[in-house]
Each structure stands twice: as structure tokens, then as C-alpha cells.
Design a protein around this motif. Structure first.
Motif, PDB file in Angstrom:
ATOM      1  N   ASP A  43       0.837  -1.207   0.000  1.00  0.00           N
ATOM      2  CA  ASP A  43       0.000   0.000   0.000  1.00  0.00           C
ATOM      3  C   ASP A  43       0.871   1.256   0.000  1.00  0.00           C
ATOM      4  N   PRO A  44       0.527   2.254  -0.796  1.00  0.00           N
ATOM      5  CA  PRO A  44       1.277   3.515  -0.800  1.00  0.00           C
ATOM      6  C   PRO A  44       1.350   4.187   0.570  1.00  0.00           C
ATOM      7  N   TYR A  45       0.358   3.967   1.414  1.00  0.00           N
ATOM      8  CA  TYR A  45       0.410   4.540   2.760  1.00  0.00           C
ATOM      9  C   TYR A  45       1.521   3.901   3.589  1.00  0.00           C
ATOM     10  N   VAL A  46       1.832   2.643   3.339  1.00  0.00           N
ATOM     11  CA  VAL A  46       2.954   1.995   4.024  1.00  0.00           C
ATOM     12  C   VAL A  46       4.261   2.643   3.570  1.00  0.00           C
ATOM     13  N   ALA A  47       4.424   2.762   2.248  1.00  0.00           N
ATOM     14  CA  ALA A  47       5.654   3.342   1.685  1.00  0.00           C
ATOM     15  C   ALA A  47       5.844   4.791   2.126  1.00  0.00           C
ATOM     16  N   ALA A  48       4.753   5.532   2.273  1.00  0.00           N
ATOM     17  CA  ALA A  48       4.834   6.950   2.637  1.00  0.00           C
ATOM     18  C   ALA A  48       4.999   7.170   4.140  1.00  0.00           C
ATOM     19  N   GLY A  49       4.920   6.102   4.929  1.00  0.00           N
ATOM     20  CA  GLY A  49       5.059   6.255   6.371  1.00  0.00           C
ATOM     21  C   GLY A  49       3.792   6.710   7.067  1.00  0.00           C
ATOM     22  N   VAL A  50       2.645   6.565   6.409  1.00  0.00           N
ATOM     23  CA  VAL A  50       1.364   6.915   7.036  1.00  0.00           C
ATOM     24  C   VAL A  50       1.012   5.868   8.085  1.00  0.00           C
ATOM     25  N   TYR A  51       1.139   4.608   7.707  1.00  0.00           N
ATOM     26  CA  TYR A  51       0.783   3.524   8.611  1.00  0.00           C
ATOM     27  C   TYR A  51       1.968   3.128   9.486  1.00  0.00           C
ATOM     28  N   ASN A  52       1.710   3.042  10.775  1.00  0.00           N
ATOM     29  CA  ASN A  52       2.687   2.585  11.751  1.00  0.00           C
ATOM     30  C   ASN A  52       2.633   1.066  11.883  1.00  0.00           C
ATOM     31  N   GLN A  53       1.425   0.528  11.792  1.00  0.00           N
ATOM     32  CA  GLN A  53       1.216  -0.903  11.983  1.00  0.00           C
ATOM     33  C   GLN A  53       0.043  -1.337  11.123  1.00  0.00           C
ATOM     34  N   VAL A  54       0.165  -2.505  10.489  1.00  0.00           N
ATOM     35  CA  VAL A  54      -0.909  -3.053   9.666  1.00  0.00           C
ATOM     36  C   VAL A  54      -1.086  -4.522  10.038  1.00  0.00           C
ATOM     37  N   SER A  55      -2.320  -4.902  10.344  1.00  0.00           N
ATOM     38  CA  SER A  55      -2.600  -6.317  10.582  1.00  0.00           C
ATOM     39  C   SER A  55      -3.629  -6.785   9.560  1.00  0.00           C
ATOM     40  N   VAL A  56      -3.502  -8.024   9.160  1.00  0.00           N
ATOM     41  CA  VAL A  56      -4.404  -8.628   8.187  1.00  0.00           C
ATOM     42  C   VAL A  56      -4.982  -9.889   8.820  1.00  0.00           C
ATOM     43  N   LYS A  57      -6.311  -9.967   8.823  1.00  0.00           N
ATOM     44  CA  LYS A  57      -6.977 -11.098   9.463  1.00  0.00           C
ATOM     45  C   LYS A  57      -8.074 -11.635   8.549  1.00  0.00           C
ATOM     46  N   PRO A  58      -8.269 -12.959   8.525  1.00  0.00           N
ATOM     47  CA  PRO A  58      -9.408 -13.504   7.804  1.00  0.00           C
ATOM     48  C   PRO A  58     -10.688 -12.931   8.408  1.00  0.00           C
ATOM     49  N   PHE A  59     -11.678 -12.717   7.559  1.00  0.00           N
ATOM     50  CA  PHE A  59     -12.927 -12.087   7.975  1.00  0.00           C
ATOM     51  C   PHE A  59     -14.092 -12.882   7.388  1.00  0.00           C
ATOM     52  N   ARG A  60     -15.042 -13.241   8.233  1.00  0.00           N
ATOM     53  CA  ARG A  60     -16.236 -13.921   7.746  1.00  0.00           C
ATOM     54  C   ARG A  60     -17.423 -12.975   7.818  1.00  0.00           C
ATOM     55  N   LYS A  61     -17.916 -12.577   6.657  1.00  0.00           N
ATOM     56  CA  LYS A  61     -19.065 -11.674   6.584  1.00  0.00           C
ATOM     57  C   LYS A  61     -20.309 -12.451   6.972  1.00  0.00           C
TER      58      LYS A  61
END
Length: 99
Positions: free
Chosen positions: A78-96
């Protein structure tokens, strides 16, 4: 499967966020065009739809990917990661469930 991408902004990230926003939105638009985006949006730093200079504290994206590895790779690029916007990102499976 759906995956929730939950990102936390670095402090005082608004200027970086605004600079990287067009590239960030282009990636989300591509997911939407491919039918893979359930929802996406930022968390206002204050109790307001338009937080103004208070900015945002992070973002939530729920999108469909083939597997957790693919979702993580997409989030990491994500461009926000490269730009230093995000400090931490977690990815989790999601059941709608609803609606």
C-alpha cells in the motif's frame, strides 16, 4: 475469502496521508472494479466525519483475496505503508455474516 486489513497511523500523519492518497485510492478502486472490495475507509481521530486538522488514526479495508498471503502482500504494498502513514498493519481472515 474476505480479509480485514486494519491499519494504525503514525502520529501526525495527515500531510503524508494526503500526499499518498491518490495512489492509495487508485489501488482501492482497482479492487472495487474487480469485485473484491467490500468496504474501505479511515478512522477519524476525533468524533467527526470530517476531522479537519485532527486527521485520522488509521484505516479499515475489507477485501477478497485468494489467501492470507495474497492479502498480506497487497497490504504491504500500500502507498500509505511506503509513505510512512501507517505505523502498523494487521491482516486477518474475515467472515461476513450480516447483512
Amino acid at each position: 475469502m474476505w480479509y480485514a486489513i486494519i491499519a494504525e497511523d503514525t502520529p501526525n500523519s495527515l500531510e503524508k496521508r494526503m500526499q499518498a492518497r491518490p495512489a492509495h485510492l487508485a489501488r482501492l478502486t482497482a479492487l472495487q472494479a474487480a469485485g473484491q472490495l467490500l468496504l474501505a475507509g479511515p478512522f477519524p481521530a476525533i468524533d467527526s466525519n470530517d476531522p479537519g486538522p485532527a486527521g485520522f488514526s488509521g484505516s479499515l479495508i475489507v477485501a477478497e483475496f485468494d489467501n492470507l498471503h495474497a492479502a498480506q502482500a497487497w497490504a504491504d504494498a500500500d502507498p500509505y505503508v511506503a509513505a510512512g502513514v501507517y505505523n502498523q498493519v494487521s491482516v486477518k481472515p474475515f467472515r461476513k455474516t450480516l447483512p
